[in-house]
Scaffold this active site. Structure first.
Site, PDB file in Angstrom:
ATOM      1  N   ASP A  13      73.682  70.354  47.979  1.00 27.80           N
ATOM      2  CA  ASP A  13      74.114  69.344  47.253  1.00 27.80           C
ATOM      3  C   ASP A  13      75.455  69.555  46.498  1.00 27.80           C
ATOM      4  OD1 ASP A  13      72.316  67.787  48.472  1.00 27.80           O
ATOM      5  OD2 ASP A  13      71.178  68.304  46.674  1.00 27.80           O
ATOM      6  N   LYS A  16      79.714  70.411  49.985  1.00 26.09           N
ATOM      7  CA  LYS A  16      80.091  71.253  51.098  1.00 26.09           C
ATOM      8  C   LYS A  16      80.713  70.399  52.250  1.00 26.09           C
ATOM      9  CE  LYS A  16      75.899  73.000  51.819  1.00 26.09           C
ATOM     10  NZ  LYS A  16      75.182  72.750  50.691  1.00 26.09           N
ATOM     11  N   GLY A  40      72.068  66.770  54.192  1.00 22.10           N
ATOM     12  CA  GLY A  40      72.900  65.479  54.132  1.00 22.10           C
ATOM     13  C   GLY A  40      74.667  65.828  53.679  1.00 22.10           C
ATOM     14  N   HIS A  41      75.274  66.079  54.699  1.00 26.07           N
ATOM     15  CA  HIS A  41      76.653  66.404  54.086  1.00 26.07           C
ATOM     16  C   HIS A  41      77.519  65.036  54.227  1.00 26.07           C
ATOM     17  CE1 HIS A  41      75.579  71.108  55.275  1.00 26.07           C
ATOM     18  NE2 HIS A  41      75.101  70.609  54.301  1.00 26.07           N
ATOM     19  N   GLN A 215      71.913  73.497  52.819  1.00 23.37           N
ATOM     20  CA  GLN A 215      71.353  73.927  51.491  1.00 23.37           C
ATOM     21  C   GLN A 215      71.936  74.810  50.535  1.00 23.37           C
ATOM     22  OE1 GLN A 215      69.192  74.008  54.489  1.00 23.37           O
ATOM     23  NE2 GLN A 215      68.907  71.797  54.457  1.00 23.37           N
TER      24      GLN A 215
HETATM   25  P1  IMP Z   1      62.399  71.044  52.880  1.00 20.08           P
HETATM   26  O1  IMP Z   1      63.695  71.826  53.105  1.00 20.08           O
HETATM   27  O2  IMP Z   1      62.227  69.664  53.342  1.00 20.08           O
HETATM   28  O3  IMP Z   1      61.466  72.000  53.457  1.00 20.08           O
HETATM   29  O4  IMP Z   1      62.390  71.224  51.313  1.00 20.08           O
HETATM   30  C1  IMP Z   1      62.169  72.465  50.674  1.00 20.08           C
HETATM   31  C2  IMP Z   1      63.002  72.222  49.326  1.00 20.08           C
HETATM   32  O5  IMP Z   1      64.406  72.375  49.595  1.00 20.08           O
HETATM   33  C3  IMP Z   1      62.975  71.137  48.446  1.00 20.08           C
HETATM   34  O6  IMP Z   1      63.028  71.259  46.963  1.00 20.08           O
HETATM   35  C4  IMP Z   1      63.946  70.102  48.929  1.00 20.08           C
HETATM   36  O7  IMP Z   1      64.373  69.119  47.887  1.00 20.08           O
HETATM   37  C5  IMP Z   1      64.994  71.048  49.193  1.00 20.08           C
HETATM   38  N1  IMP Z   1      65.908  70.834  49.867  1.00 20.08           N
HETATM   39  C6  IMP Z   1      66.263  70.821  51.462  1.00 20.08           C
HETATM   40  N2  IMP Z   1      67.157  70.369  52.041  1.00 20.08           N
HETATM   41  C7  IMP Z   1      68.093  70.342  50.884  1.00 20.08           C
HETATM   42  C8  IMP Z   1      69.515  69.704  50.795  1.00 20.08           C
HETATM   43  O8  IMP Z   1      70.127  69.614  51.659  1.00 20.08           O
HETATM   44  N3  IMP Z   1      69.981  69.535  49.712  1.00 20.08           N
HETATM   45  C9  IMP Z   1      69.208  69.936  48.381  1.00 20.08           C
HETATM   46  N4  IMP Z   1      68.122  70.278  48.382  1.00 20.08           N
HETATM   47  C10 IMP Z   1      67.227  70.500  49.621  1.00 20.08           C
END
Ligand code: IMP
Length: 454
Positions: A13, A16, A40-41, A215
């Site tokens: 977040d 990017k 989510g970009h 991420q």
């Molecule tokens: P997962 O990717 O759904 O398995 O979640 C694992 C961890 O990564 C959690 O803490 C999510 O909130 C975090 N996370 C996954 N994708 C994003 C992202 O695009 N932005 C911020 N946090 C993310």
């Protein structure tokens, strides 16, 4: 030919999407190598439309760019179809000549969501609930389902699905699932083409390539705050495995928020303002920021300060709507992210894009963590175990600025305190800030690199 990787330096977040969308003007190819619809970009177009990219690379708006969903991404075909339809409804052209899906990308099947839900009940990672974890887990387990498995006689698809259903005691009809996945893929082929990326990059030798990380480094499964991480490699080195066939990376652009840091989900967060529990009742769209909150934030009250940043910075998940946890800028973490990004060829080839500088407008001072104290001793080392939750951040306090920086496009226009703040970050990180974003709009950016990027 130039290959640039844009990577989040924090817990995702960082903004990017906007950076990639802006830089894409100069590139032929934009490729993703990790993550799925957990990402989510956000890109805001000139006519004010908000585009949310989840699996599709953020270069899709640019007609000269071919976008690649690499083998290291994970794709839920139903969600991908919805994402593409949403983009098309907002005027973005999505066509097979400009969107490539790797034939060995792993698929997120609908029942994986149930598997993740059961796991999350005991593990409490705070995942996005998109079954990203199970999909990546099935990969080294050698029971994953790839795009390729929908294109042949379906033998491996049925074998692996039956294995999962038995192991996890789930009831689904494997043959019907195979048919519905094939139907979805067929529908998607109106908008994309399936290709082996090794072939694709061989044919496109010499192209300028922008690699878009999802991420952030602190969520990387190897480098991040394990076990509170995602399941893929978000470090730039991950691009070599997650987008097969790419040439060597020339430059890494680390994207980080300028004045603060955010995190969603559980896990240690040394510089957090307030605590994770303060967020329990906060809902997107319902949070309000009153005069009193602003006053308390200016006086340094941590919970009000977090609320201030969340509200002004719009810090609610693009994918899940969850409110984000907010912390002070952390240069121990950012320095660590810099060190694990040292994969590019030339010296000085890692630089920073600072985002959301304008969110800090009006704050009398900004705290920046420059070391961690543990058992009485200070250190600049970023621990990768539970002790990260026990460190005491050591802060330096920098003067804030009252002026409005929103929308500024030249470095010289920044108030002197804001320039000093940027200089401080550059000096302590030993990297130059090539880009500084001053608002969500495309034009709200300062190119401090003197045309190196634009
Ligand atoms: P997962 O990717 O759904 O398995 O979640 C694992 C961890 O990564 C959690 O803490 C999510 O909130 C975090 N996370 C996954 N994708 C994003 C992202 O695009 N932005 C911020 N946090 C993310």
């Amino acid at each position: 030919m130039t290959v640039t990787a844009v990577v989040g330096a924090q817990w995702g977040d960082e903004g990017k999407g906007k950076i990639v969308d802006r830089l894409a003007e100069k590139y032929h190819i934009v490729a993703r190598w990790n993550g799925g619809n957990n990402a989510g970009h956000t890109v805001i177009t000139d006519d004010g439309k908000t585009l949310a990219f989840h699996n599709v690379p953020s270069g899709m708006r640019h007609k000269q760019v071919v976008n690649v969903i690499g083998n290291g991404e994970v794709v839920n075909l139903q969600s991908l179809l919805e994402e593409i339809e949403d983009l098309r409804s907002k005027g973005v052209e999505v066509t097979p000549d400009r969107l490539v899906l790797s034939d060995s990308t792993h698929l997120i099947l609908p029942y994986y969501i149930e598997i993740e839900k059961r796991q999350e009940a005991t593990r409490k990672i705070g995942t996005t609930g998109r079954a990203i974890g199970p999909t990546y887990t099935f990969k080294p387990d050698r029971t994953g389902i790839r795009v390729l498995d929908l294109l042949d006689n379906g033998r491996d698809f049925l074998k692996n699905v039956r294995h999962h259903l038995e192991e996890h005691e789930i009831k689904v009809n494997p043959e019907e699932l195979l048919e519905s996945q094939r139907r979805l893929l067929k529908q998607l082929q109106q908008y994309l083409r399936i290709e082996d990326t090794v072939e694709f990059f061989r044919k496109n030798k010499g192209a300028d390539i922008l690699l878009e990380g999802a991420q952030g480094i602190l969520l990387d499964v190897d480098a991040g705050t394990y076990p509170y991480v995602t399941s893929s490699n978000s470090i730039p080195g991950g691009a070599y495995a997650g987008c097969l066939g790419i040439p060597a990376i020339d430059t890494v652009l680390l994207v980080m928020k300028a004045g603060y840091v955010t995190r969603v989900g559980h896990g240690p967060f040394p510089t957090e303002m307030g605590t994770e529990r303060d967020l329990e009742d906060v809902k997107k769209g319902e949070e309000k920021l009153g005069e009193e909150d602003i006053e308390r934030a200016k006086q340094g009250d941590p919970v009000s300060l977090a609320k201030y940043h969340r509200y002004i910075g719009g810090e609610y998940g693009t994918t899940t709507g969850r409110p984000r946890r907010v912390g002070h800028q952390d240069l121990v973490a950012a320095g660590y992210s810099r060190d694990v990004s040292n994969v590019a060829k030339g010296l000085g080839s890692v630089s920073v894009a600072l985002t959301k500088l304008d969110v800090s407008d009006g704050l009398p001072s900004l705290r920046v963590c420059t070391s961690y104290k543990q058992d009485g001793t200070s250190s600049k080392r970023f621990p990768r175990d539970a002790s990260l939750g026990e460190v005491e951040p050591v802060y330096e306090e920098l003067e804030g600025w009252n002026e409005n920086t929103r929308g500024l496009t030249r470095y010289s226009q920044l108030p002197s305190a804001a320039q000093r703040f940027v200089n401080f970050l550059e000096k302590r990180l030993g990297m130059s800030a090539s880009l500084i974003s001053t608002g969500p709009g495309r034009e709200e950016i300062i190119d401090k690199s003197n045309q190196a990027y634009f």
